[in-house]
Design an enzyme around this catalytic site. Structure first.
Site, PDB file in Angstrom:
ATOM      1  N   ASP A  62       0.853  -1.196   0.000  1.00 38.41           N
ATOM      2  CA  ASP A  62       0.000   0.000   0.000  1.00 38.41           C
ATOM      3  C   ASP A  62       0.885   1.241   0.000  1.00 38.41           C
ATOM      4  O   ASP A  62       0.802   2.089   0.885  1.00 38.41           O
ATOM      5  CB  ASP A  62      -0.925  -0.014   1.219  1.00 38.41           C
ATOM      6  CG  ASP A  62      -1.950   1.121   1.176  1.00 38.41           C
ATOM      7  OD1 ASP A  62      -2.064   1.784   0.134  1.00 38.41           O
ATOM      8  OD2 ASP A  62      -2.618   1.353   2.197  1.00 38.41           O
ATOM      9  N   LEU A  63       1.741   1.323  -1.002  1.00 44.21           N
ATOM     10  CA  LEU A  63       2.626   2.483  -1.139  1.00 44.21           C
ATOM     11  C   LEU A  63       1.867   3.625  -1.792  1.00 44.21           C
ATOM     12  O   LEU A  63       1.272   3.464  -2.853  1.00 44.21           O
ATOM     13  CB  LEU A  63       3.854   2.125  -1.974  1.00 44.21           C
ATOM     14  CG  LEU A  63       4.769   1.028  -1.413  1.00 44.21           C
ATOM     15  CD1 LEU A  63       6.002   0.884  -2.277  1.00 44.21           C
ATOM     16  CD2 LEU A  63       5.163   1.317   0.028  1.00 44.21           C
ATOM     17  N   GLU A  64       1.901   4.773  -1.136  1.00 39.76           N
ATOM     18  CA  GLU A  64       1.198   5.941  -1.644  1.00 39.76           C
ATOM     19  C   GLU A  64       2.152   7.131  -1.682  1.00 39.76           C
ATOM     20  O   GLU A  64       3.328   7.020  -1.341  1.00 39.76           O
ATOM     21  CB  GLU A  64      -0.027   6.232  -0.765  1.00 39.76           C
ATOM     22  CG  GLU A  64      -1.004   5.058  -0.698  1.00 39.76           C
ATOM     23  CD  GLU A  64      -2.242   5.352   0.136  1.00 39.76           C
ATOM     24  OE1 GLU A  64      -2.561   6.543   0.327  1.00 39.76           O
ATOM     25  OE2 GLU A  64      -2.888   4.382   0.598  1.00 39.76           O
ATOM     26  N   GLY A  65       1.628   8.264  -2.098  1.00 38.59           N
ATOM     27  CA  GLY A  65       2.443   9.475  -2.138  1.00 38.59           C
ATOM     28  C   GLY A  65       3.635   9.328  -3.058  1.00 38.59           C
ATOM     29  O   GLY A  65       3.516   8.891  -4.200  1.00 38.59           O
TER      30      GLY A  65
END
Length: 385
Positions: free
Chosen positions: A125-128
């Site tokens: 869940d890698l974001e940004g």
């Protein structure tokens, strides 16, 4: 201790939810997870330093007095047949794997976290800014951006160190995946090289259909979130494959059992994207059975995708706040038997044939099913032998 449940297969259709490892308005331990959920994603393992690659995870002391108490509850969920994954990153903790040394640190630290707690696998869940395409990186099949290249290597190394049957999932935002149809630069399309490189190891992907702006579908039209059209259009981008912006390269489709929808559990769970259960199931009827609901988006595959994987929600905690609306509505739907029949026209003189396809999923295995058929259109009726 690695989970003893790794050899047990997931259901054909899964209901996935995230569990908050922090104190909030709805702080619950893992024993409060509703029985309807098949997979519980623990949110989150985070870098030891902001933007780092070495990962850490500690059960919140306000929820679990000891690590062993948390591990015991993980085992209880697994004894119920559920899978428990550790999710990495989240919106507030970007992970930067920028070098071969970072990749080694990521893989070794995540292997230790998974082994120590007995998790069944990893959710990405890698974001940004965790994943971003550098200038000149134009081909998802041969990425050149260090954060992407080394993250792929790190995940491959980690999965190779885990027992067979370990689960790998991903929860990207729409801009990082379907956004690659309209632009391929920066964050736009930045997950595509990751999904492509890991496609033979990924169990499923549930793109976040929330906190998103409007997006293009395969038909070149723009669709707005929180609608059945949006959910169907975004899902079919991965089910059918699509041309990536700026090149003639086609992102190949994932298998239907590798694609699920990610939705908020309530209006309060996300800034946008909440969709009432009836409208969600309109989208699912179309995706699973090819049964249209009168929307504007038309499936490229008329018969639907019977092997579509299911639903994810952010989050179990928000679902409990909302009186389990998500679980109580969608679990029975996903567990139900789907019956399809091809179109057929019968004649009283020549007869005819119709082919039925019944998909019950593993939850209905080894059960008897009774099929009743009726005939109409003749006077005074049709005699059957």
């Amino acid at each position: 201790c690695v989970s003893a449940q790794l050899g047990q297969p997931l259901p054909d259709r899964v209901l996935v939810g995230y569990w908050h490892n922090w104190r909030s308005a709805t702080t619950v331990n893992l024993q409060a997870v509703p029985p309807e959920y098949d997979v519980v994603n623990i949110a989150f393992a985070t870098p030891t330093v902001p933007g780092g690659a070495t990962m850490q995870f500690t059960p919140d002391a306000g929820i679990y007095a000891t690590r062993q108490a948390f591990i015991a509850d993980v085992r209880k969920l697994q004894a119920q047949g559920k899978k428990v994954l550790i999710s990495i990153g989240g919106a507030n903790d970007p992970v930067h794997v920028k070098s071969a040394a970072d990749a080694a640190s990521f893989a070794s630290s995540m292997q230790q976290i998974i082994t120590t707690h007995g998790f069944d696998g990893l959710d990405i869940d890698l974001e940004g800014a965790s994943l971003s395409l550098d200038a000149g990186d134009i081909d998802f099949r041969s990425p050149r951006s260090p954060r992407i290249v080394h993250f792929i290597a790190a995940v491959k190394s980690l999965m190779a160190s885990l027992p067979p049957g370990a689960i790998l999932t991903a929860a990207p935002e729409t801009a990082f995946v379907q956004g690659g149809y309209s632009a391929y630069a920066g964050i736009w399309g930045a997950y595509l090289p990751v999904l492509h490189a890991l496609r033979y190891q990924l169990t499923y992907v549930h793109v976040q259909h929330y906190n998103t702006g409007s997006m293009f579908g395969l038909d070149g039209k723009i669709y707005v979130s929180s609608t059945p059209d949006f959910h169907v259009a975004m899902a079919e981008m991965l089910l059918h494959g699509f041309k990536v912006s700026g090149s003639n390269a086609i992102f190949p489709p994932l298998r239907p059992d590798q694609v699920a929808l990610g939705l908020p559990a309530s209006l309060s769970a996300a800034g946008s994207g909440y969709t009432p259960p009836g409208m969600v199931q309109q989208a699912l009827d179309y995706l699973y059975l090819g049964k249209p609901f009168g929307g504007k988006y038309v499936l490229a595959r008329a018969g639907g995708y019977p092997d579509f994987r299911g639903l994810m929600t952010w989050s179990i905690n928000w679902d409990l706040v909302n009186r389990r609306e998500f679980a109580l509505n969608h679990a029975p739907y996903l567990r139900s038997v789907f019956l399809r029949a091809d179109a057929a026209t019968f004649s009283a003189t020549t007869g005819g044939t119709v082919n039925f396809a019944l998909r019950g999923g593993r939850g209905h295995a080894q059960r008897y099913h009774y099929l009743a058929a009726g005939l109409s259109g003749t006077t005074p009726g049709t005699s059957l032998p």
